[in-house]
Write an enzyme that holds these catalytic residues in place. Structure first.
Site, short mmCIF file in Angstrom:
data_model
loop_
_atom_site.label_atom_id
_atom_site.label_comp_id
_atom_site.label_asym_id
_atom_site.label_seq_id
_atom_site.Cartn_x
_atom_site.Cartn_y
_atom_site.Cartn_z
N ARG A 75 1.02 -1.11 0.03
CA ARG A 75 0.06 0.01 -0.07
C ARG A 75 0.67 1.31 0.02
O ARG A 75 0.65 2.15 -0.79
CB ARG A 75 -0.98 0.09 1.16
CG ARG A 75 -2.15 -0.93 1.29
CD ARG A 75 -3.05 -0.74 0.08
NE ARG A 75 -3.54 0.35 -0.15
CZ ARG A 75 -3.90 0.90 -1.26
NH1 ARG A 75 -3.74 -0.06 -2.20
NH2 ARG A 75 -4.67 1.86 -1.35
N CYS B 283 1.70 7.23 10.41
CA CYS B 283 0.57 8.40 9.75
C CYS B 283 -0.04 8.91 10.77
O CYS B 283 -0.53 10.37 10.71
CB CYS B 283 -0.29 7.53 8.72
SG CYS B 283 -1.21 6.25 9.73
N THR B 284 -0.45 8.43 11.81
CA THR B 284 -1.12 9.10 12.94
C THR B 284 -0.27 10.01 13.75
O THR B 284 -0.84 10.92 14.07
CB THR B 284 -1.58 7.93 14.11
OG1 THR B 284 -2.40 7.02 13.30
CG2 THR B 284 -2.46 8.47 15.19
N ARG C 254 15.17 -10.66 -1.84
CA ARG C 254 14.37 -10.77 -0.42
C ARG C 254 15.55 -10.18 0.72
O ARG C 254 14.99 -9.44 1.87
CB ARG C 254 14.38 -12.29 -0.10
CG ARG C 254 13.15 -12.89 -0.88
CD ARG C 254 12.97 -14.51 -0.37
NE ARG C 254 12.05 -15.11 -0.93
CZ ARG C 254 10.80 -15.35 -0.39
NH1 ARG C 254 10.79 -15.12 0.92
NH2 ARG C 254 9.79 -16.02 -1.05
#
EC number: 1.2.1.12
Length: 337
Positions: free
Chosen positions: A13, A152-153, A80
């Site tokens: 995302r 984000c918060t 990886r």
């Protein structure tokens, strides 16, 4: 102006939304992406179509191990081990670590072995310096190689807390974030050993959860260390969240004075980071908003002149990802001096 060359590790995302923001921003140049779990043709599809933010505004193609976006070639790797990603092949000096796995200094710094000069973790880090644009980015120095863009918060709460603390002083505060569900949650009830509630259906429940976002504000604003804590309520929306900060103020203030202080900051030193609205907005109205925090002047209340509840929205995907890009652009200018 220096335009830094950037690589992205992890095309989930945040990785993809950072990519989209970078194309809009033009202050950075994405030259490489690494993700061992998806092939290049699937990466192209996931970049092109997005259920939350809509179709990509441009062309997305692929050829061999190369993404071609708006005609520009971007190398796609599938390593990886971060130490094995050959960032130097493309000249990627700044790497966005957005897998959510390598959040500690030791693991994130493995990118340096492949030629990266700086690593920006798109998550909170327990042992790397955290920077929130508009709040403490001026504390960045050239010698720092691994840094975190916080959560984000924290990016929503910190600019608001800074304005209130600078103007009126915060004695103590409690935060609740009413937070959209995220990829770690379940479509139907399933096992979640560490967080039993978190294993319940995301789209059917309001789920109390923990968050370190409020405490992290104390790391980026030292004068607030130990004065803030908070919790999260995960709710059945796919994107856009809202912070509810209840605070006791040192200096008495009317709610109108608080509104004015936030409005002035949003038009001045925090322009682009802190937004301000007096409209009757709901969460979907803020989808795609590039601010870290959008103060909702109509939603807050004051019990008295020293005890207030303040409300601020944030697009937890888009606004946060824009700050990742802003942070890279900022540190690249500092590094070039």
């Amino acid at each position: 102006m220096v335009v830094p060359k950037v690589g992205i590790n992890g095309f989930g995302r945040i990785g993809r939304i950072v990519f989209r923001n970078a194309i809009e921003h033009e202050g950075v140049d994405i030259v490489a992406v690494n993700d061992p779990f998806i092939e290049v043709h699937y990466a192209a599809y996931m970049l092109k179509y997005d259920s939350t933010h809509g179709r990509f505004n441009g062309t997305v193609e692929f050829d061999g191990n190369t993404l071609i976006v708006n005609g520009k070639k971007i190398k796609f790797y599938a390593e990886r081990d971060p130490a094995q990603i050959p960032w130097s092949e493309t000249g990627a000096e700044y790497v966005v670590e957005s897998t959510g796995v390598f959040t500690k200094q030791e693991k994130a710094s493995l990118h340096l072995k492949g030629g990266a000069k700086k690593v920006i973790i798109s998550a909170p880090s327990s042992d790397s310096p955290m920077f929130v644009m508009g709040v403490n980015n001026d504390q960045y120095t050239k010698d720092i190689t691994v840094l975190s863009n916080a959560s984000c918060t924290t990016n929503c709460l910190a600019p608001l807390a800074k304005v209130i603390n600078d103007k009126f002083g915060i004695v103590e505060g409690l935060m609740t974030t009413v937070h959209s569900y995220t990829a770690t949650q379940k479509v139907v009830d399933g096992p979640s050993n560490k967080d039993w509630r978190g294993g319940r259906t995301a789209a059917q429940n309001i789920i109390p959860s923990s968050t370190g976002a409020a405490k992290a504000v104390g790391k980026v604003i030292p004068s607030l260390n130990g004065k803030l804590t908070g919790m999260s309520m995960r709710v059945p929306t796919s994107n856009v969240s809202v912070v509810d900060l209840t605070a006791r103020l040192e200096k008495a203030a009317t709610y109108d004075e608080i509104k004015q202080a936030v409005k002035e900051a949003s038009e001045g030193p925090l322009k682009g980071v802190l937004g301000y609205t007096e409209d009757d907005v709901v969460s979907s109205d803020l989808n795609g908003d590039p601010h870290s925090s959008i103060f909702d002047a109509k939603a807050g209340i004051a019990l008295n002149s020293n005890f207030v509840k303040l409300v601020s929205w944030y697009d937890n995907e888009w606004g946060y990802s824009r700050r990742v890009i802003d942070l890279i652009a900022y540190i690249a200018q500092v590094d070039a001096q």
